[in-house]
Design a protein around this motif. Sequence first.
Motif, PDB file in Angstrom:
ATOM      1  N   GLU A 199     -21.038  -1.888 -18.789  1.00  0.00           N
ATOM      2  CA  GLU A 199     -20.001  -2.200 -19.779  1.00  0.00           C
ATOM      3  C   GLU A 199     -18.689  -1.486 -19.477  1.00  0.00           C
ATOM      4  O   GLU A 199     -17.613  -2.046 -19.666  1.00  0.00           O
ATOM      5  CB  GLU A 199     -20.499  -1.844 -21.177  1.00  0.00           C
ATOM      6  N   TRP A 200     -18.771  -0.251 -18.968  1.00  0.00           N
ATOM      7  CA  TRP A 200     -17.546   0.503 -18.715  1.00  0.00           C
ATOM      8  C   TRP A 200     -16.725  -0.144 -17.606  1.00  0.00           C
ATOM      9  O   TRP A 200     -15.502  -0.001 -17.584  1.00  0.00           O
ATOM     10  CB  TRP A 200     -17.837   1.976 -18.434  1.00  0.00           C
ATOM     11  N   HIS A 201     -17.354  -0.896 -16.696  1.00  0.00           N
ATOM     12  CA  HIS A 201     -16.587  -1.627 -15.678  1.00  0.00           C
ATOM     13  C   HIS A 201     -15.689  -2.655 -16.352  1.00  0.00           C
ATOM     14  O   HIS A 201     -14.512  -2.800 -15.994  1.00  0.00           O
ATOM     15  CB  HIS A 201     -17.520  -2.344 -14.714  1.00  0.00           C
ATOM     16  N   GLU A 202     -16.254  -3.375 -17.299  1.00  0.00           N
ATOM     17  CA  GLU A 202     -15.481  -4.388 -18.026  1.00  0.00           C
ATOM     18  C   GLU A 202     -14.298  -3.760 -18.746  1.00  0.00           C
ATOM     19  O   GLU A 202     -13.196  -4.306 -18.726  1.00  0.00           O
ATOM     20  CB  GLU A 202     -16.366  -5.129 -19.031  1.00  0.00           C
ATOM     21  N   ARG A 203     -14.523  -2.620 -19.388  1.00  0.00           N
ATOM     22  CA  ARG A 203     -13.433  -1.952 -20.118  1.00  0.00           C
ATOM     23  C   ARG A 203     -12.302  -1.563 -19.171  1.00  0.00           C
ATOM     24  O   ARG A 203     -11.128  -1.763 -19.476  1.00  0.00           O
ATOM     25  CB  ARG A 203     -13.957  -0.720 -20.858  1.00  0.00           C
ATOM     26  N   LEU A 243     -11.571  -2.887 -16.231  1.00  0.00           N
ATOM     27  CA  LEU A 243     -10.891  -4.090 -15.764  1.00  0.00           C
ATOM     28  C   LEU A 243      -9.938  -4.636 -16.817  1.00  0.00           C
ATOM     29  O   LEU A 243      -8.807  -5.045 -16.504  1.00  0.00           O
ATOM     30  CB  LEU A 243     -11.906  -5.153 -15.362  1.00  0.00           C
ATOM     31  N   GLU A 244     -10.378  -4.647 -18.057  1.00  0.00           N
ATOM     32  CA  GLU A 244      -9.510  -5.127 -19.140  1.00  0.00           C
ATOM     33  C   GLU A 244      -8.277  -4.246 -19.297  1.00  0.00           C
ATOM     34  O   GLU A 244      -7.170  -4.740 -19.505  1.00  0.00           O
ATOM     35  CB  GLU A 244     -10.283  -5.238 -20.456  1.00  0.00           C
ATOM     36  N   GLN A 245      -8.458  -2.928 -19.192  1.00  0.00           N
ATOM     37  CA  GLN A 245      -7.321  -2.011 -19.289  1.00  0.00           C
ATOM     38  C   GLN A 245      -6.325  -2.261 -18.158  1.00  0.00           C
ATOM     39  O   GLN A 245      -5.114  -2.263 -18.368  1.00  0.00           O
ATOM     40  CB  GLN A 245      -7.790  -0.559 -19.241  1.00  0.00           C
ATOM     41  N   ARG A 246      -6.841  -2.482 -16.962  1.00  0.00           N
ATOM     42  CA  ARG A 246      -5.973  -2.724 -15.807  1.00  0.00           C
ATOM     43  C   ARG A 246      -5.235  -4.049 -15.940  1.00  0.00           C
ATOM     44  O   ARG A 246      -4.047  -4.136 -15.635  1.00  0.00           O
ATOM     45  CB  ARG A 246      -6.783  -2.663 -14.524  1.00  0.00           C
ATOM     46  N   LYS A 247      -5.933  -5.078 -16.407  1.00  0.00           N
ATOM     47  CA  LYS A 247      -5.282  -6.372 -16.634  1.00  0.00           C
ATOM     48  C   LYS A 247      -4.159  -6.226 -17.659  1.00  0.00           C
ATOM     49  O   LYS A 247      -3.080  -6.797 -17.501  1.00  0.00           O
ATOM     50  CB  LYS A 247      -6.286  -7.406 -17.125  1.00  0.00           C
ATOM     51  N   GLN A 248      -4.434  -5.461 -18.709  1.00  0.00           N
ATOM     52  CA  GLN A 248      -3.435  -5.270 -19.753  1.00  0.00           C
ATOM     53  C   GLN A 248      -2.219  -4.520 -19.224  1.00  0.00           C
ATOM     54  O   GLN A 248      -1.084  -4.876 -19.528  1.00  0.00           O
ATOM     55  CB  GLN A 248      -4.036  -4.525 -20.952  1.00  0.00           C
TER      56      GLN A 248
END
Length: 68
Positions: free
Chosen positions: A36-40, A42-47
């Motif tokens: 799950e922390w990978h997804e978080r 990635l989302e932070q980087r996209k943002q």
Amino acid sequence: MNMDEIKRLSKTERIQVMEALWDSMLYEEEKVETPEWHERILEQRKQSIADGTAKFFSISELKANRRI
């Protein structure tokens, strides 16, 4: 193979070992679940890219600043 044995390999040999490991997993039926922390992250980087706050570095900059 333990860490001491790995460290004695040349860079080329270590890359070959990594490739062999990835290839050995390629055809396995079992899926490895992404944490799950990978997804978080990635989302932070996209943002940060979307809002213009992302920082990008060239390979030469990364090599110059790497910590050993």
